[in-house]
Design a protein around this motif. Structure first.
Motif, PDB file in Angstrom:
ATOM      1  N   ILE A   1       5.780  -2.688  -3.706  1.00  0.00           N
ATOM      2  CA  ILE A   1       4.753  -3.820  -4.202  1.00  0.00           C
ATOM      3  C   ILE A   1       5.403  -5.266  -4.253  1.00  0.00           C
ATOM      4  CG2 ILE A   1       3.308  -4.681  -5.901  1.00  0.00           C
ATOM      5  CD1 ILE A   1       2.259  -1.663  -6.522  1.00  0.00           C
ATOM      6  N   LEU A   2       6.608  -5.193  -4.764  1.00  0.00           N
ATOM      7  CA  LEU A   2       7.339  -6.587  -4.979  1.00  0.00           C
ATOM      8  C   LEU A   2       7.946  -7.012  -3.617  1.00  0.00           C
ATOM      9  CD1 LEU A   2       9.458  -5.810  -8.187  1.00  0.00           C
ATOM     10  CD2 LEU A   2       7.695  -7.553  -7.859  1.00  0.00           C
ATOM     11  N   SER A   3       8.234  -6.109  -2.679  1.00  0.00           N
ATOM     12  CA  SER A   3       8.857  -6.532  -1.465  1.00  0.00           C
ATOM     13  C   SER A   3       7.680  -6.875  -0.378  1.00  0.00           C
ATOM     14  CB  SER A   3       9.588  -5.494  -0.778  1.00  0.00           C
ATOM     15  OG  SER A   3       8.836  -4.413  -0.460  1.00  0.00           O
ATOM     16  N   GLY A   4       6.317  -6.307  -0.678  1.00  0.00           N
ATOM     17  CA  GLY A   4       5.131  -6.801   0.194  1.00  0.00           C
ATOM     18  C   GLY A   4       4.311  -7.774  -0.433  1.00  0.00           C
ATOM     19  N   ARG A   5       4.427  -8.000  -1.591  1.00  0.00           N
ATOM     20  CA  ARG A   5       3.693  -9.180  -2.389  1.00  0.00           C
ATOM     21  C   ARG A   5       3.940 -10.565  -1.881  1.00  0.00           C
ATOM     22  NH1 ARG A   5       1.298 -12.701  -3.735  1.00  0.00           N
ATOM     23  NH2 ARG A   5      -0.088 -13.114  -5.694  1.00  0.00           N
ATOM     24  N   PRO A   6       4.969 -11.072  -1.806  1.00  0.00           N
ATOM     25  CA  PRO A   6       5.230 -12.193  -1.281  1.00  0.00           C
ATOM     26  C   PRO A   6       4.751 -12.830  -0.096  1.00  0.00           C
ATOM     27  CG  PRO A   6       7.528 -11.493  -2.339  1.00  0.00           C
ATOM     28  CD  PRO A   6       6.368 -10.321  -2.028  1.00  0.00           C
ATOM     29  N   LYS A   7       4.804 -11.878   0.951  1.00  0.00           N
ATOM     30  CA  LYS A   7       3.978 -12.085   1.821  1.00  0.00           C
ATOM     31  C   LYS A   7       2.303 -12.360   2.113  1.00  0.00           C
ATOM     32  CE  LYS A   7       7.132  -9.291   4.585  1.00  0.00           C
ATOM     33  NZ  LYS A   7       7.314  -8.170   5.460  1.00  0.00           N
TER      34      LYS A   7
ATOM     35  N   THR B   1       0.771  -1.266   0.181  1.00  0.00           N
ATOM     36  CA  THR B   1      -0.042   0.094  -0.049  1.00  0.00           C
ATOM     37  C   THR B   1       0.851   1.140  -0.114  1.00  0.00           C
ATOM     38  OG1 THR B   1      -1.754  -1.222   1.143  1.00  0.00           O
ATOM     39  CG2 THR B   1      -1.807   1.125   1.196  1.00  0.00           C
ATOM     40  N   ARG B   2       2.110   1.199   0.379  1.00  0.00           N
ATOM     41  CA  ARG B   2       2.872   2.076   0.471  1.00  0.00           C
ATOM     42  C   ARG B   2       3.254   2.623  -0.867  1.00  0.00           C
ATOM     43  NH1 ARG B   2       7.671   1.377   4.600  1.00  0.00           N
ATOM     44  NH2 ARG B   2       8.275   3.308   3.659  1.00  0.00           N
ATOM     45  N   GLY B   3       3.604   1.492  -1.617  1.00  0.00           N
ATOM     46  CA  GLY B   3       3.917   1.727  -2.947  1.00  0.00           C
ATOM     47  C   GLY B   3       2.654   2.389  -3.824  1.00  0.00           C
ATOM     48  N   VAL B   4       1.489   1.885  -3.580  1.00  0.00           N
ATOM     49  CA  VAL B   4       0.268   2.240  -4.289  1.00  0.00           C
ATOM     50  C   VAL B   4       0.142   3.784  -4.081  1.00  0.00           C
ATOM     51  CG1 VAL B   4      -2.167   2.071  -4.430  1.00  0.00           C
ATOM     52  CG2 VAL B   4      -0.596  -0.080  -4.441  1.00  0.00           C
ATOM     53  N   ALA B   5       0.456   4.196  -2.879  1.00  0.00           N
ATOM     54  CA  ALA B   5       0.292   5.746  -2.380  1.00  0.00           C
ATOM     55  C   ALA B   5       1.269   6.565  -3.138  1.00  0.00           C
ATOM     56  CB  ALA B   5       0.551   5.772  -0.929  1.00  0.00           C
ATOM     57  N   GLN B   6       2.460   6.082  -3.327  1.00  0.00           N
ATOM     58  CA  GLN B   6       3.602   6.737  -4.290  1.00  0.00           C
ATOM     59  C   GLN B   6       3.069   6.961  -5.599  1.00  0.00           C
ATOM     60  OE1 GLN B   6       7.360   4.808  -3.482  1.00  0.00           O
ATOM     61  NE2 GLN B   6       7.849   5.977  -2.088  1.00  0.00           N
ATOM     62  N   LEU B   7       2.430   5.779  -6.223  1.00  0.00           N
ATOM     63  CA  LEU B   7       2.000   5.783  -7.594  1.00  0.00           C
ATOM     64  C   LEU B   7       0.625   6.674  -7.558  1.00  0.00           C
ATOM     65  CD1 LEU B   7       2.006   4.291 -10.187  1.00  0.00           C
ATOM     66  CD2 LEU B   7       0.427   2.551  -9.353  1.00  0.00           C
TER      67      LEU B   7
ATOM     68  N   THR C   1      -4.897   4.596 -13.939  1.00  0.00           N
ATOM     69  CA  THR C   1      -5.863   4.967 -13.328  1.00  0.00           C
ATOM     70  C   THR C   1      -6.923   3.801 -13.137  1.00  0.00           C
ATOM     71  OG1 THR C   1      -5.451   7.334 -13.638  1.00  0.00           O
ATOM     72  CG2 THR C   1      -7.697   6.868 -12.815  1.00  0.00           C
ATOM     73  N   GLY C   2      -7.074   3.159 -14.351  1.00  0.00           N
ATOM     74  CA  GLY C   2      -8.144   2.298 -14.395  1.00  0.00           C
ATOM     75  C   GLY C   2      -7.578   0.838 -13.655  1.00  0.00           C
ATOM     76  N   ARG C   3      -6.447   0.631 -13.815  1.00  0.00           N
ATOM     77  CA  ARG C   3      -6.058  -0.463 -12.872  1.00  0.00           C
ATOM     78  C   ARG C   3      -5.967  -0.253 -11.085  1.00  0.00           C
ATOM     79  NH1 ARG C   3      -1.544  -4.127 -15.931  1.00  0.00           N
ATOM     80  NH2 ARG C   3      -2.600  -3.772 -18.034  1.00  0.00           N
ATOM     81  N   LEU C   4      -5.807   0.998 -10.793  1.00  0.00           N
ATOM     82  CA  LEU C   4      -5.960   1.477  -9.437  1.00  0.00           C
ATOM     83  C   LEU C   4      -7.465   1.395  -9.227  1.00  0.00           C
ATOM     84  CD1 LEU C   4      -3.549   4.485  -8.865  1.00  0.00           C
ATOM     85  CD2 LEU C   4      -3.589   2.423  -7.708  1.00  0.00           C
ATOM     86  N   LYS C   5      -8.479   1.742 -10.109  1.00  0.00           N
ATOM     87  CA  LYS C   5      -9.584   1.721  -9.754  1.00  0.00           C
ATOM     88  C   LYS C   5      -9.964   0.162  -9.306  1.00  0.00           C
ATOM     89  CE  LYS C   5     -14.291   2.905  -9.671  1.00  0.00           C
ATOM     90  NZ  LYS C   5     -14.842   2.416  -8.652  1.00  0.00           N
ATOM     91  N   THR C   6      -9.722  -0.733 -10.128  1.00  0.00           N
ATOM     92  CA  THR C   6     -10.158  -1.958  -9.919  1.00  0.00           C
ATOM     93  C   THR C   6      -9.292  -2.585  -8.529  1.00  0.00           C
ATOM     94  OG1 THR C   6      -8.259  -2.903 -11.362  1.00  0.00           O
ATOM     95  CG2 THR C   6     -10.481  -2.834 -12.052  1.00  0.00           C
ATOM     96  N   TYR C   7      -8.265  -2.226  -8.218  1.00  0.00           N
ATOM     97  CA  TYR C   7      -7.343  -2.482  -6.996  1.00  0.00           C
ATOM     98  C   TYR C   7      -8.072  -1.960  -5.924  1.00  0.00           C
ATOM     99  CZ  TYR C   7      -4.100  -2.315  -3.303  1.00  0.00           C
ATOM    100  OH  TYR C   7      -3.236  -2.204  -1.873  1.00  0.00           O
ATOM    101  N   ASP C   8      -8.505  -0.707  -5.779  1.00  0.00           N
ATOM    102  CA  ASP C   8      -9.208  -0.041  -5.063  1.00  0.00           C
ATOM    103  C   ASP C   8     -10.555  -0.707  -4.353  1.00  0.00           C
ATOM    104  OD1 ASP C   8      -7.365   1.822  -4.393  1.00  0.00           O
ATOM    105  OD2 ASP C   8      -8.298   3.246  -5.664  1.00  0.00           O
ATOM    106  N   ASP C   9     -11.353  -1.154  -5.634  1.00  0.00           N
ATOM    107  CA  ASP C   9     -12.604  -2.028  -5.116  1.00  0.00           C
ATOM    108  C   ASP C   9     -12.398  -3.154  -4.700  1.00  0.00           C
ATOM    109  OD1 ASP C   9     -13.941   0.172  -6.573  1.00  0.00           O
ATOM    110  OD2 ASP C   9     -14.070  -0.835  -8.534  1.00  0.00           O
TER     111      ASP C   9
END
Length: 161
Positions: A80-86, A37-43, A133-141
Motif C-alpha cells: 500500500i505504501l509503495s502504490g499510494r504515492p502514485k 490492491t495486491r496489499g489489500v488482497a494479502q490482508l 473488516t470494517g475498514r475493508l468494507k468502506t474501501y471496497d465500497d
C-alpha cells in the motif's frame, strides 16, 4: 419481364464514441491502485484465515493464523505504501476526482490501522479482524464506485441510437 428488385437501403451501424484515452497521470493512478490492491488482497487472505480458524477448536491453528495475520499486515502495508504515492486524485476531473479521492482516503484509513495489526494480531486477532473488516468494507465500497464510474456507460450508447 419482371422489374429489377429494388436494392435495400444501406444503414451504417451506429457505434458509440470510443472511451477517451487515459492521461499519463490517470495511468499512474491505476498502476498505484494495482500495487495497493495486491496489499489489500494479502490482508484479506490473513483475515479469512483468522475468521476460519476462530470457528475451529484447535488453539494452535488459531495462534498460527493470528501470527500470520500480523505478518501479512506488514507486507500489505508495504504494498500500500509503495502504490499510494502514485494515486493522485488530481489526475481526474469533476466527479471522478471525488471518487478517486474517496478511494485514496479509505486506503489511507486502512493503512493507518496496519501498524496496530502488526503488533497486536498475535494477541487479539478477533478485535483486529473486526476493525480491519470494517475498514475493508468502506474501501471496497469506494473502489466499486470508482471502477463503475471508469466503465463506459452502455446506457448512453443505447439511448443515442
Amino acid at each position: 419481364m419482371p422489374p429489377p428488385p429494388v436494392p435495400a437501403p444501406i444503414v451504417a451501424p451506429v457505434t458509440p464514441a470510443p472511451a477517451p484515452v487515459p492521461t499519463i497521470e490517470q495511468i499512474r493512478y491505476l498502476e498505484g491502485l494495482k500495487t495497493a490492491t495486491r496489499g489489500v488482497a494479502q490482508l484479506r487472505d490473513g483475515l479469512n484465515r483468522v475468521v476460519r480458524t476462530q470457528q475451529a477448536g484447535d488453539s494452535l491453528t488459531r495462534r498460527r493464523a493470528a501470527r500470520r495475520l500480523g505478518g501479512l499486515c506488514g507486507s500489505a502495508r508495504s504494498f500500500i505504501l509503495s502504490g499510494r504515492p502514485k494515486m493522485l486524485p488530481a489526475a481526474y476531473a469533476d466527479s471522478m476526482r471525488i471518487l478517486a479521492k474517496q478511494v485514496t482516503t479509505r486506503l489511507d484509513s486502512l493503512n493507518s490501522a496496519l501498524p496496530v495489526c502488526e503488533k497486536t494480531a498475535g494477541r487479539d486477532p478477533a478485535t483486529v479482524a473486526t476493525t480491519l473488516t470494517g475498514r475493508l468494507k468502506t474501501y471496497d465500497d469506494a473502489l466499486l464506485a470508482f471502477r463503475n464510474a471508469l466503465k463506459p456507460d452502455s446506457t448512453k450508447a443505447i439511448s443515442q441510437q
